[in-house]
Design an enzyme around this catalytic site. Structure first.
Site, short mmCIF file in Angstrom:
data_model
loop_
_atom_site.label_atom_id
_atom_site.label_comp_id
_atom_site.label_asym_id
_atom_site.label_seq_id
_atom_site.Cartn_x
_atom_site.Cartn_y
_atom_site.Cartn_z
N ASP A 78 0.85 -1.19 0.00
CA ASP A 78 0.00 0.00 0.00
C ASP A 78 0.89 1.25 0.00
O ASP A 78 1.87 1.33 0.76
CB ASP A 78 -0.90 0.00 1.24
CG ASP A 78 -1.92 1.12 1.18
OD1 ASP A 78 -2.93 0.94 0.43
OD2 ASP A 78 -1.73 2.14 1.86
N ASN A 117 -2.55 12.83 -3.46
CA ASN A 117 -3.52 13.32 -4.46
C ASN A 117 -3.98 14.73 -4.12
O ASN A 117 -4.12 15.58 -5.00
CB ASN A 117 -4.73 12.39 -4.53
CG ASN A 117 -4.51 11.25 -5.52
OD1 ASN A 117 -3.68 11.36 -6.44
ND2 ASN A 117 -5.23 10.16 -5.33
N ASP A 132 -1.91 9.50 -10.51
CA ASP A 132 -1.87 8.40 -11.48
C ASP A 132 -0.45 8.11 -11.92
O ASP A 132 -0.04 6.95 -12.08
CB ASP A 132 -2.72 8.73 -12.70
CG ASP A 132 -4.22 8.74 -12.37
OD1 ASP A 132 -4.59 8.20 -11.30
OD2 ASP A 132 -5.01 9.27 -13.18
N GLU A 185 -4.69 2.48 -4.41
CA GLU A 185 -3.24 2.58 -4.25
C GLU A 185 -2.67 1.29 -3.67
O GLU A 185 -1.50 1.25 -3.27
CB GLU A 185 -2.89 3.75 -3.33
CG GLU A 185 -3.24 3.57 -1.86
CD GLU A 185 -4.68 3.95 -1.53
OE1 GLU A 185 -4.99 4.15 -0.36
OE2 GLU A 185 -5.51 4.03 -2.50
#
Length: 559
Positions: free
Chosen positions: A419, A427, A436, A463
């Site tokens: 993770d 973000n 991305d 993620e």
């Protein structure tokens, strides 16, 4: 329900009434009317033959009756001559003079001539032994007195010689014309009647009979035993019962094949009848043979038409259709090389075969295109386009496969759940496009490591990533996980919201030897638990979840 039943029966009817049956029906429709028309013509000819036969019989009977009438006129003339002579001699007081002098008539059928008084006794006769005989018991005598004309009796036994005869009687009046003075009587032997019949035209198969008013046969040609012939008795009974002078009819015996066509003519001024008859089978022999032959021809032609239509439909329609169906079946089963050969088909089916071949070629090409597209779609359906790794769906399928393989081979299966630390803050700080890009770079690192260690990497979701390593224990999986963590850290991706100031990952590791009672989800849960523990320890670390390993060992020992 009624509509469904109707459609069911209609479908069943169409199945039975296939193209061959329809062609047979068409052929029969074309041929059978012609044969039936011929049979109808022959049947009409048969009817005309019966009518012509009846007319011929009536003509024969009519000619015979005319012959009899001429004979009766001759007999009547003889009696009138005798009566005239009688009256001449009566004037001179010798009424029997001529007869006593040996008066003779040159007609072999006339036996004797007698003069009978009005009291019924024979006054004089060319046969002397008849003189004095009483004939008041004879009906013809009373008929002559009552009618005062020439009469002819029915069949009787002559009193003179006891032979079968017909008696002719003619009353003669006395001088002045008042009352009957005497009755001139003569017996007519039946031989003259036979002569009349024998002079009738030669008609092969025709029986000619002369009967009196009571049905007794006076003469016949050929001579037949009427008592032994039920069909002749039936003809005579029908003729006697006839109310008209001339009748044509057919008599058939019940319960028998015997049938006779006849014509009956009453002899003028008598109760006698002349009958001409013929066996219906003999009358219609030739035409019946023709009719039977026509029906046999109809049956044979119909059979040939059926066989011909069946054969031609089988050869020209059913077999080509069956051939094309077989080719289509092969094509539908995946044989894309199946084609229709023109040489094995009738010319009419060649365009259809060419169209089928063209369609098969097009479909084969499209099949190949579809296979390519399906392959591409399969790849797209199993790949995460952002990271380039396998997606969740492909990961689940591969995990199930590796679990079954490990179970079968009694091998260890290990898993690392990865993770990205503080990715939501990433973000928020840099935007989704940068997010991305970050995931793409993480995916590239994971793909490279998976290729090195022969593992299977996937983007598990968001993620979160996963790395599966078959035939590896927890120690080996921990080493690989540490390699992944360090390489991602060495990317040096800035992350202002992270305590470390760059992008890092937390990894949970788990390994197990699959045993009864476990499944692949247990391994995922153990790796997730390790990931949770890694985050609790401050992130950017690898934690092995040892509990599942201990459970696996205990379970294995217990097994």
């Amino acid at each position: 329900m009624t509509g469904l039943n109707f459609r069911h029966y209609l479908t069943k009817f169409k199945t039975i009434f296939d193209v061959r049956a329809r062609l047979v029906v068409v052929a029969l429709v074309l041929v059978v009317p012609l044969m039936l028309d011929r049979a109808r013509v022959l049947e009409n000819m048969r009817t005309e033959q019966i009518q012509a036969g009846s007319a011929r019989l009536a003509s024969v009977a009519r000619r015979g009756a005319d012959e009899q009438r001429q004979m009766m006129k001759t007999v009547e003339g003889v009696l009138r001559t005798s009566a005239s002579i009688f009256r001449h001699f009566y004037k001179v007081g010798s009424p029997c003079g001529l007869l006593q002098s040996g008066f003779k008539v040159n007609l072999p059928a006339i036996g004797n001539i007698s003069v009978v008084g009005n009291n019924g006794r024979v006054l004089c006769s060319t046969l002397p032994r008849l003189v004095g005989i009483d004939i008041t018991d004879r009906g013809y005598f009373h008929d002559a007195l009552a009618q005062r004309r020439f009469v002819l009796s029915d069949y009787v036994i002559a009193k003179g010689d006891g032979t079968p005869s017909v008696i002719a009687a003619l009353p003669t009046t006395a001088q002045g014309g008042e009352g009957v003075e005497a009755v001139m009587v003569t017996s007519v032997a039946l031989t003259w009647l036979e002569d009349i019949i024998n002079r009738s035209p030669d008609t092969t198969g025709i029986t000619i009979q002369l009967i009196d008013g009571k049905g007794a046969v006076l003469a016949a040609r050929p001579m037949v035993d009427i008592a032994e012939s039920p069909i002749d008795r039936a003809v005579i009974a029908r003729a006697v019962a006839a109310t008209s002078d001339e009748v044509s009819d057919t008599v058939k015996l019940e319960g028998s094949a015997q049938e006779r066509v006849f014509a009956s003519i009453r002899v003028p001024d008598t109760n006698a009848r002349l009958i001409a008859s013929i066996d219906k089978r003999e009358l219609l022999g030739s035409i019946d043979r023709d009719i039977r032959a026509a029906y046999i021809q109809l049956g044979l032609v119909g059979l040939l038409v059926l066989l011909g239509a069946w054969f031609m439909s089988e050869r020209l329609i059913i077999r080509p259709i069956r051939f094309l169906t077989g080719v289509a079946t092969r094509f539908s089963a995946g044989d894309f090389s199946a084609r229709s050969a023109r040489m094995s088909l009738p010319q009419e089916f060649v365009p259809l075969a060419q169209a089928f071949n063209a369609m098969a070629k097009t479909l084969a090409e499209r099949e190949r295109e579809l296979l390519d597209l399906n392959s591409q779609l399969a790849v797209l359906a199993s790949v995460d386009t952002l990271s380039g790794l396998a997606n969740r769906r492909a990961f689940d399928g591969r995990l199930d496969f590796e679990w079954m393989k490990a179970t079968h081979e009694n091998a260890t299966l290990s898993l690392a759940m990865i993770d990205v630390d503080h990715f939501k803050l990433y973000n928020d700080s840099y935007g989704h496009l940068e997010g991305d890009s970050c995931l793409t770079k993480v995916g590239e690192v994971l793909a490279a490591v998976a290729a090195e260690v022969k593992g299977f990497g996937a983007r598990y979701g968001g993620e979160e990533f996963a790395l599966m390593l078959p035939a590896a224990d927890a120690k080996r999986m921990t080493e690989v996980a540490e390699l992944v963590r360090s390489r991602i850290e060495s990317l040096g991706l800035a992350h202002v919201a992270s305590p470390s100031g760059q992008v890092t990952v937390s990894i949970g590791v788990a390994a197990t030897l699959p045993v009864t009672g476990q499944n692949a989800s247990d391994l995922i849960e153990a790796a997730d638990a390790g990931l949770y523990m890694a985050k609790r320890r401050g992130r950017n670390t690898v934690v092995e979840h040892s509990a599942i390993r201990l459970v696996d060992q205990v379970t294995a020992l217990a097994g």
